[in-house]
Motif scaffolding. Structure first.
Motif: not given
Length: 282
Positions: A116-123
Motif C-alpha cells: 500500500x505504501x510502496x506499490x507492488x514489488x517485482x513479479x
C-alpha cells in the motif's frame, strides 16, 4: 542500493533476522520445557535490554529522537501482545495448529502495508512470497495436526497481528539510531511481561543451570530484532518482513540437528520451498 554477491543489504539482513530469530525460538522453546513461559520471556528480554543498552553506550550511538523511541515502544507493546497470545495459544492448543497461522499472518500484515505504501514489488518477488508462505506453513504444520477452531484462529490472528505491527512500527524509525529505539521496545515489552507475571502469578525463579539457555534466547532474539530493523531501513518493508518470517525453518532444522526430531516429508518440501523463495526474492 548496495549489492553484495548478488544480494542487496535488505535481503542479507532479512535472512540474518530469520536465522537469529529462529535460533532464539529454538533456545527459548527448549528453556520453556524446564521453566515457565513468563520466566523465560522475562529473563531473555532482560538480557536483550542489557545487551542493547550496553552496545549503544559502547559504540556511542546518539540518542534517538523521541518519535523513534515512541515507535520502538509501540513495537515492543505490539510484539509483547503477539508473544503472549502465541504462548497462550501454545499452552491450550497444538503448536502445529497455531504456529504456522501466526507466522503467515505476521508476514501478511506488513506485506499488505508495504504494498500500500510502496506499490507492488517485482513479479518474481511476488512469486517468492507465495513460496515463502507455503514453505513456512508446511514446515510448521504438524503431520497429523488437529483442525483449527475459532479460538485457535482468534489467538493466531492476535499473535500474527502483534508481530506484524511490530515489523511496521520498527520500519517507521527514521533516524540513524537503531539501538535506542530497540531499547525502548524492550522496556515496553518487559513492562507488559512483568505486569502479566504479577497478574497471573506464574513467574518463578529458574534453576541456575537453565539461565544460560534463556540468556542465549535473549541474545538471538535481540539479534533478530536488530537485523530486521536494518533490513527494513535498507529496503522494502514487505521483502524484509517475508524474509524474516522464514524463521520457523531455522527452528525446525535446529530441532532436527540437535534434538534428533524427525522431519516429515512435507517439512522437507517446505524447506525446499523456502530455499526457492529466498532465490526468487533476492
Amino acid at each position: 542500493m548496495i549489492k553484495i554477491t548478488g544480494m542487496d543489504l535488505s535481503t542479507i539482513f532479512g535472512l540474518g533476522s530469520a536465522v537469529s530469530w529462529g535460533t532464539g525460538d529454538f533456545c527459548g522453546g527448549v528453556a520453556t520445557k524446564r521453566s515457565s513461559v513468563l520466566t523465560v520471556a522475562i529473563i531473555s528480554q532482560l538480557v536483550g535490554l542489557a545487551l542493547l543498552a550496553f552496545s549503544a553506550f559502547i559504540i556511542g550511538e546518539a540518542m534517538a529522537p523521541w518519535q523513534d523511541i515512541l515507535w520502538g515502544a509501540l513495537a515492543g507493546i505490539s510484539g509483547g501482545i503477539g508473544l503472549l497470545a502465541l504462548y497462550h495459544a501454545l499452552s491450550v492448543s497444538k503448536m502445529g495448529v497455531v504456529a504456522p497461522a501466526a507466522a503467515v499472518f505476521s508476514a501478511i500484515v506488513p506485506v499488505v502495508f508495504g504494498i500500500a505504501m510502496e506499490g507492488f514489488p517485482a513479479t518474481i518477488q511476488l512469486i517468492g512470497f507465495f513460496f515463502a508462505f507455503t514453505g513456512v506453513w508446511l514446515i510448521s504444520r504438524e503431520e497429523y495436526g488437529a483442525k483449527m477452531n475459532s479460538n485457535d484462529l482468534k489467538l493466531s490472528l492476535i499473535a500474527g497481528f502483534g508481530f506484524g505491527f511490530f515489523m511496521i512500527f520498527i520500519d517507521r524509525i527514521q533516524g540513524a539510531s537503531i539501538l535506542w529505539p530497540l531499547v525502548g521496545a524492550r522496556i515496553a515489552s518487559l513492562t507488559m511481561f512483568f505486569l502479566a507475571a504479577l497478574y497471573l502469578r506464574k513467574a518463578e525463579i529458574p534453576a541456575v543451570r537453565y539461565i544460560p539457555l534463556m540468556a542465549l534466547a535473549g541474545i538471538f532474539d535481540t539479534g533478530g530484532n536488530l537485523f530486521y530493523a536494518l533490513a527494513a531501513q535498507a529496503g522494502r518493508l514487505d521483502i524484509a518482513a517475508v524474509l524474516t518470517s522464514l524463521y520457523p525453518a531455522v527452528t525446525v532444522l535446529l530441532a532436527w540437528m540437535f534434538l534428533k526430531e524427525r522431519l516429515a516429508r512435507r517439512q522437507w518440501i517446505g524447506v525446499l520451498s523456502v530455499m526457492i523463495a529466498v532465490v526468487l526474492i533476492s
